[in-house]
Motif scaffolding. Structure first.
Motif, mmCIF file in Angstrom:
data_model
loop_
_atom_site.group_PDB
_atom_site.id
_atom_site.type_symbol
_atom_site.label_atom_id
_atom_site.label_comp_id
_atom_site.label_asym_id
_atom_site.label_seq_id
_atom_site.Cartn_x
_atom_site.Cartn_y
_atom_site.Cartn_z
ATOM 1 N N GLY A 122 0.790 -1.225 0.000
ATOM 2 C CA GLY A 122 0.000 0.000 0.000
ATOM 3 C C GLY A 122 0.828 1.284 0.000
ATOM 4 N N HIS A 123 2.139 1.146 -0.007
ATOM 5 C CA HIS A 123 3.016 2.308 0.129
ATOM 6 C C HIS A 123 4.072 2.372 -0.981
ATOM 7 N N ARG A 162 2.105 6.878 1.360
ATOM 8 C CA ARG A 162 0.995 6.090 0.811
ATOM 9 C C ARG A 162 0.901 6.219 -0.701
ATOM 10 N N ASP A 188 2.455 12.897 0.764
ATOM 11 C CA ASP A 188 1.196 12.244 0.394
ATOM 12 C C ASP A 188 0.059 13.034 1.044
#
Lengths: 208, 208
Positions: A122-123, A162, A188
């Motif tokens: 997710g990053h 993110r 982000d």
């Protein structure tokens, strides 16, 4: 030896025509990269799609430049870094970043990163953050059309970044002869996640 | 929050079957990326190829995972970082690096970089060198299956790195609780071109 390609007296309209031909192709390949990572279709479909892609590649390779794209310069001073992995409109690896220069000499860019740039789940991969910041700092450190190449760069990761909408920016803090000192950061939706500082040096052939 | 995906009791043979289905697709897309950057075919051919690629993407997207690939872990401890932009066998952006661990605990990798990774003409983008070294140092700093994420990394560019066959390696210099200190370097045919040193930190959830 770093050698730019002089493509001579190419009018701006012709550059635009070439862009209109090749940019949409790279955009389609970017979508394909995302689908390649995320697909869950069955083995038969994957094999059929692979055959289609191999055929597409063969058609494109029927006429192609020797070696990499290089950086091409027109007689009227346009610089085409279309193969660049950060800003290259013809490079499907590049998001690509569109970098704006503000009135006070900073550079800023807003872009999106999805599945292709994932490190921790997710990053953004830490090295991808480094790739972006190296480029953005190098861009602000360039002196007009004279590049400065990275001498040293340090990245501080405050927290994971993110995937999604991102923002990067950089400014020059000091210029000392052939060296420019720059700082920048990546953000982000929750704010700044990575900070960078670097020294950028004019290569011998680009010194006045 | 960094969240790994537990895919349960997937036997090693099933993992190999999935690899055999999806790895060749990513290999084909890597070739397509190179061809997309270098092609000089005419506008009609580019448009036809683009239509083929859009069709291929649609077939792959007929069934796909929500969001990015993540990092998937099997019950028997295999970790599948197949979407990773450096080592991911399913990510066409990745060369992908195959990283070996030596008996004395260093990591080494030999790989090739072409048109897709070009910054200065004929040479590796400085940020791509940073991407590779961040990953290789992070890999050596990991503690078994517990990752350590980059805290700070500094890269020193000794000279431009030529595109072609490359070598990267890294080792740990010191471990201090949750922190590991690592150094590494990138080399082309002429020797070392970039040096790196970094501090890698175990995220809270991966501490003992």
């Amino acid at each position: 030896m770093v050698q730019y390609t002089d493509i001579g007296d190419v009018p701006a309209a012709e550059v635009e025509r070439m862009r209109a031909v090749y940019e949409p192709l790279a955009e389609s390949v970017r979508e394909l990269i995302d689908a390649t990572i995320r697909t869950e279709v069955d083995a038969e479909t994957v094999a059929a799609v692979k055959a289609q892609i191999d055929a597409a590649t063969a058609r494109l390779r029927a006429r192609q430049c020797d070696g990499p794209f290089g950086v091409r310069r027109t007689a009227n001073g346009q610089s085409l870094a279309w193969g660049n992995p950060v800003i290259g409109i013809r490079n499907p690896i590049a998001p690509p970043l569109q970098i704006r220069r503000t009135e006070d000499g900073r550079v800023v860019t807003d872009f999106e990163m999805g599945a292709a740039y994932e490190g921790p789940p997710g990053h953004v991969h830490g090295g991808v953050a480094a790739l972006v910041l190296d480029h953005v700092l190098g861009e602000v450190a360039a002196n007009g059309d004279r590049p400065r190449f990275t001498g040293t760069i340090t990245l501080r990761f405050l927290r994971p970044t993110r995937l999604g909408r991102l923002h990067a920016e950089a400014g020059i803090t000091r210029v000392d002869g052939i060296k420019a000192y720059a700082t920048g950061r990546l953000s982000d939706a929750d704010g700044v996640s990575v900070e960078a500082e670097g020294v950028f040096i004019a290569p011998k052939w680009a010194r006045e």
